[in-house]
Design an enzyme around this catalytic site. Structure first.
Site, PDB file in Angstrom:
ATOM      1  N   GLY A 178       2.600   3.291  -5.763  1.00 29.47           N
ATOM      2  CA  GLY A 178       3.062   2.122  -5.025  1.00 29.47           C
ATOM      3  C   GLY A 178       2.644   0.843  -5.740  1.00 29.47           C
ATOM      4  N   VAL A 234      -0.161  -0.915  -5.557  1.00 30.15           N
ATOM      5  CA  VAL A 234      -1.514  -0.840  -6.120  1.00 30.15           C
ATOM      6  C   VAL A 234      -1.526   0.097  -7.327  1.00 30.15           C
ATOM      7  CG1 VAL A 234      -3.900  -0.108  -5.714  1.00 30.15           C
ATOM      8  CG2 VAL A 234      -2.675  -1.390  -3.955  1.00 30.15           C
ATOM      9  N   ASP A 284       3.638  11.072  -7.679  1.00 26.81           N
ATOM     10  CA  ASP A 284       4.098  10.422  -6.443  1.00 26.81           C
ATOM     11  C   ASP A 284       5.296  11.199  -5.929  1.00 26.81           C
ATOM     12  OD1 ASP A 284       3.672   7.324  -5.188  1.00 26.81           O
ATOM     13  OD2 ASP A 284       5.559   8.310  -4.692  1.00 26.81           O
ATOM     14  N   GLY A 286      -1.074   6.071   0.089  1.00 25.54           N
ATOM     15  CA  GLY A 286      -1.357   5.804   1.502  1.00 25.54           C
ATOM     16  C   GLY A 286      -0.445   4.712   2.008  1.00 25.54           C
ATOM     17  N   ASN A 345      -6.868   2.757   1.836  1.00 27.44           N
ATOM     18  CA  ASN A 345      -7.576   2.206   2.991  1.00 27.44           C
ATOM     19  C   ASN A 345      -7.457   3.069   4.246  1.00 27.44           C
ATOM     20  OD1 ASN A 345      -8.920  -0.223   2.260  1.00 27.44           O
ATOM     21  ND2 ASN A 345      -6.932  -1.207   1.971  1.00 27.44           N
ATOM     22  N   PRO A 346      -8.460   3.008   5.135  1.00 26.80           N
ATOM     23  CA  PRO A 346      -9.724   2.276   5.021  1.00 26.80           C
ATOM     24  C   PRO A 346     -10.633   2.964   4.000  1.00 26.80           C
ATOM     25  CG  PRO A 346      -9.724   3.518   7.053  1.00 26.80           C
ATOM     26  CD  PRO A 346      -8.370   3.704   6.442  1.00 26.80           C
ATOM     27  N   VAL A 347     -10.911   2.284   2.890  1.00 25.05           N
ATOM     28  CA  VAL A 347     -11.447   2.954   1.706  1.00 25.05           C
ATOM     29  C   VAL A 347     -12.803   3.611   1.933  1.00 25.05           C
ATOM     30  CG1 VAL A 347     -12.522   0.889   0.714  1.00 25.05           C
ATOM     31  CG2 VAL A 347     -11.739   2.734  -0.778  1.00 25.05           C
ATOM     32  N   THR A 395     -16.201  -8.730  -3.123  1.00 25.24           N
ATOM     33  CA  THR A 395     -17.217  -9.420  -3.927  1.00 25.24           C
ATOM     34  C   THR A 395     -16.568 -10.387  -4.903  1.00 25.24           C
ATOM     35  OG1 THR A 395     -18.862  -7.670  -3.694  1.00 25.24           O
ATOM     36  CG2 THR A 395     -19.043  -9.082  -5.631  1.00 25.24           C
ATOM     37  N   HIS A 446     -15.546  -2.425   3.749  1.00 28.59           N
ATOM     38  CA  HIS A 446     -14.457  -3.204   3.161  1.00 28.59           C
ATOM     39  C   HIS A 446     -13.514  -3.533   4.310  1.00 28.59           C
ATOM     40  CE1 HIS A 446     -11.188  -4.612   0.739  1.00 28.59           C
ATOM     41  NE2 HIS A 446     -10.422  -3.562   0.974  1.00 28.59           N
TER      42      HIS A 446
END
Length: 316
Positions: A13, A15, A36, A80, A121-123, A150, A176
């Protein structure tokens, strides 16, 4: 012959494709299969990416299957469903838990013995699920954790202090997500306490509180503006993989599998860790004041609660 370094990407995707492009630009890994369910998307990306190698470094990029994981050094999971507008990361848990379960099983069955790196996520919760579902040693499953958060903090503080963000040593810790917090008490720049530099710059506590809140909510702003976040997390993934492939012993804020640090166990949560060819070589326990310690434990409690819900959903 020297065995080429092999990194398998599962999930092409926004990312995943951004990560593949970043890996290409850095010349990391000589063999790069992409997996994929949308085969045409992968085939198109493969053709597009291979054209870039003339300007970067030679890389064998191709449409992969789970059989290709057998001799891989790293398997990266970005697959995801993404956050929608107004949706928290934790709301994704049951949907993405089933997706990751369908990935981990064939990867393990392939004979894979390497390191998992996770950004779905949620990682924090998905990383813990990958470890449990695979049975891997905890140090060999790495989540991006608060790496992206960060960098957002470093960027925001850099703008305020007119400094290169790379010169700022400050971490976002915990989930995160919405229960994360900034560890400013121990932060520094040029070996000076960051809080004293902030005070000298005339930045008030109220301004600092608002800055941290904007960092925490930056993903929501990006999602509202363009539909998804992907460049930042792709670079975070690439940086982690570089530390593994080059055996760097670099400290990065990833998902840390705690075993007594911060008084916590059996949870993956954002904290500085030492990353090398073995995966997570060490968790760096940052000194926290009473307020920060409370926030860390609160964040861990939130993650445990949602993680249980996610794992229970697999039984249905």
């Amino acid at each position: 012959m020297i065995k080429p370094r092999k990194v398998v990407l599962v999930g092409d995707g926004a990312v995943g494709s951004s990560y593949a492009y970043a890996m290409m630009n850095r010349g990391l890994g000589e063999e790069f299969p992409i997996i994929d369910i949308v085969k045409n998307k992968v085939k198109g990306d493969v053709m597009d990416l291979e054209d870039a190698q003339v300007f970067t470094e030679p890389k064998h990029v191709y449409f992969g299957t789970y059989k290709d994981c057998k001799d891989a050094d790293i398997v990266v999971i970005t697959a995801g469903t993404p956050q929608k507008k107004g949706e928290t990361r934790l709301a994704l848990v049951s949907r993405n838990m089933h997706i990751v379960a369908s990935i981990v099983k064939p990867v393990v069955q392939s004979g894979f013995k390497g390191i998992f790196v996770v950004s779905a996520n949620p990682v924090d919760i998905i990383t813990a699920a990958v470890q449990k579902l695979s049975g891997w040693p905890k140090n060999k499953v790495i989540g991006t954790g608060t790496s992206l958060d960060t960098t957002r903090l470093q960027v925001a503080l850099g703008k305020k202090l007119h400094l290169n963000p790379q010169s700022i040593n400050a971490y976002i810790m915990g989930e995160h997500g919405d229960s994360e917090f900034a560890d400013l008490a121990e932060a520094s720049a040029g070996n000076r306490p960051l809080l004293s530099m902030i005070k000298e710059a005339g930045i008030s506590k109220d301004e600092l509180t608002k800055l941290v809140a904007k960092v925490r909510n930056k993903a929501y702003y990006i999602i509202n503006a363009k539909g998804a976040t992907y460049y930042g997390v792709a670079e975070a993934l690439t940086r982690i993989c570089q530390a593994v492939l080059k055996n760097e012993n670099t400290i990065l804020p990833t998902d840390a599998p705690l075993n007594g640090e911060y008084g916590l166990k059996d949870v993956y949560i954002g904290s500085p860790t030492v990353i090398n060819a073995s995966g997570i070589a060490k968790v760096i326990q940052v000194p926290l004041n009473d307020q920060e310690e409370t926030l860390m434990k609160k964040s861990a409690a939130t993650l445990r609660k949602v993680a249980k819900k996610g794992m229970d959903s697999l039984k249905k």
